[in-house]
Scaffold this motif. Sequence first.
Motif, short mmCIF file in Angstrom:
data_model
loop_
_atom_site.label_atom_id
_atom_site.label_comp_id
_atom_site.label_asym_id
_atom_site.label_seq_id
_atom_site.Cartn_x
_atom_site.Cartn_y
_atom_site.Cartn_z
N LYS A 16 -26.10 11.30 26.32
CA LYS A 16 -25.54 10.76 27.65
C LYS A 16 -24.76 11.72 28.07
CE LYS A 16 -24.45 6.80 30.58
NZ LYS A 16 -25.15 5.44 30.56
N ILE A 17 -23.61 11.95 27.25
CA ILE A 17 -22.31 12.43 27.70
C ILE A 17 -22.70 13.92 28.00
CG2 ILE A 17 -19.87 13.16 27.40
CD1 ILE A 17 -19.69 10.06 25.48
N ALA A 18 -23.19 14.28 27.35
CA ALA A 18 -23.06 15.37 26.90
C ALA A 18 -24.93 16.52 27.85
CB ALA A 18 -24.37 16.91 25.49
N LYS A 19 -25.77 15.61 28.75
CA LYS A 19 -26.45 15.89 29.77
C LYS A 19 -25.91 15.80 31.21
CE LYS A 19 -30.64 13.35 30.05
NZ LYS A 19 -31.57 12.85 29.74
N ASN A 20 -24.76 14.53 31.50
CA ASN A 20 -24.11 14.40 32.54
C ASN A 20 -23.03 15.78 32.77
OD1 ASN A 20 -25.04 12.04 33.23
ND2 ASN A 20 -24.29 10.52 32.37
N SER A 21 -22.56 16.02 31.66
CA SER A 21 -21.56 17.29 31.42
C SER A 21 -22.53 18.96 31.49
CB SER A 21 -20.53 16.84 30.27
OG SER A 21 -19.86 15.95 30.36
N ASN A 48 -14.69 26.63 21.78
CA ASN A 48 -13.74 25.86 20.60
C ASN A 48 -14.49 26.95 19.31
OD1 ASN A 48 -13.71 23.71 19.25
ND2 ASN A 48 -15.58 23.34 18.25
N SER A 49 -15.15 27.82 18.96
CA SER A 49 -15.62 28.21 17.82
C SER A 49 -14.61 29.52 17.80
CB SER A 49 -16.87 29.56 17.79
OG SER A 49 -17.80 28.67 17.80
N LEU A 50 -14.28 30.37 18.94
CA LEU A 50 -13.07 31.17 18.70
C LEU A 50 -11.46 30.45 18.49
CD1 LEU A 50 -12.65 34.17 19.25
CD2 LEU A 50 -12.10 33.51 21.25
N LYS A 51 -11.21 29.35 19.26
CA LYS A 51 -10.32 28.61 18.77
C LYS A 51 -9.74 28.39 16.78
CE LYS A 51 -8.09 24.72 20.25
NZ LYS A 51 -8.51 22.64 20.58
N ASN A 52 -11.06 27.98 17.04
CA ASN A 52 -11.31 27.59 15.45
C ASN A 52 -10.77 28.66 14.17
OD1 ASN A 52 -12.07 25.08 15.78
ND2 ASN A 52 -13.76 25.21 15.75
N MET A 103 -14.65 18.59 30.96
CA MET A 103 -14.30 17.96 30.38
C MET A 103 -14.33 17.18 28.51
SD MET A 103 -17.60 14.28 29.34
CE MET A 103 -16.90 12.80 29.87
N LYS A 104 -13.36 16.75 28.17
CA LYS A 104 -13.23 16.62 26.67
C LYS A 104 -14.33 15.50 26.23
CE LYS A 104 -8.70 16.92 23.99
NZ LYS A 104 -8.85 18.54 23.65
N LEU A 105 -14.45 16.67 25.01
CA LEU A 105 -15.40 16.09 24.01
C LEU A 105 -14.89 15.14 22.84
CD1 LEU A 105 -17.75 18.02 24.11
CD2 LEU A 105 -18.58 15.81 25.30
N SER A 106 -15.40 14.09 21.77
CA SER A 106 -14.14 14.16 21.30
C SER A 106 -15.07 14.50 19.84
CB SER A 106 -14.83 12.81 21.10
OG SER A 106 -16.39 12.47 20.27
N LYS A 107 -13.98 14.74 18.67
CA LYS A 107 -14.40 15.71 17.33
C LYS A 107 -16.10 15.66 16.96
CE LYS A 107 -10.07 16.65 15.45
NZ LYS A 107 -8.92 16.59 14.07
N THR A 108 -16.42 14.17 16.99
CA THR A 108 -17.50 14.59 17.03
C THR A 108 -19.00 14.44 17.83
OG1 THR A 108 -17.39 11.74 16.05
CG2 THR A 108 -19.60 12.09 16.36
N ASN A 109 -18.38 14.39 19.06
CA ASN A 109 -19.54 15.03 19.94
C ASN A 109 -19.29 16.84 19.88
OD1 ASN A 109 -20.48 12.48 21.09
ND2 ASN A 109 -18.67 12.82 22.51
N LEU A 110 -18.15 17.88 19.53
CA LEU A 110 -17.59 18.63 19.72
C LEU A 110 -19.00 18.91 18.41
CD1 LEU A 110 -14.80 19.34 20.13
CD2 LEU A 110 -16.51 20.63 21.94
N LYS A 111 -19.32 18.69 17.56
CA LYS A 111 -19.34 18.62 15.64
C LYS A 111 -21.38 18.75 16.49
CE LYS A 111 -20.73 17.21 11.62
NZ LYS A 111 -20.13 15.94 10.54
N LEU A 112 -21.47 17.86 17.32
CA LEU A 112 -23.04 17.69 18.05
C LEU A 112 -23.28 18.52 18.29
CD1 LEU A 112 -23.41 13.34 18.27
CD2 LEU A 112 -24.05 14.86 16.98
#
Length: 85
Positions: A41-46, A73-77, A1-10
Amino acid sequence: MKLSKTNLKLLNFINENPGLTQSEIGAKLNLSKGTISTFIKIAKNSNYVFEIKKETKIKLHPTRSGKNLFLENSLKNLIENKKAK
């Protein structure tokens, strides 16, 4: 599942600071309770985070999948930052 920038930050924040409550995360990142609740909710479901109830508090921790996504994500950045220089 692709997460938004905010969700990745969280997710990144939870990986770096496991065991915080929803309120603590919201206060440290200056995000609303609704934003944090939706992410949880998204993160638990994923299968990216799980909760541990300690007394009256629910603390958030990353799962193995959540840790792996954080590392990817850290490696990509890191690679993108090196290319930009």
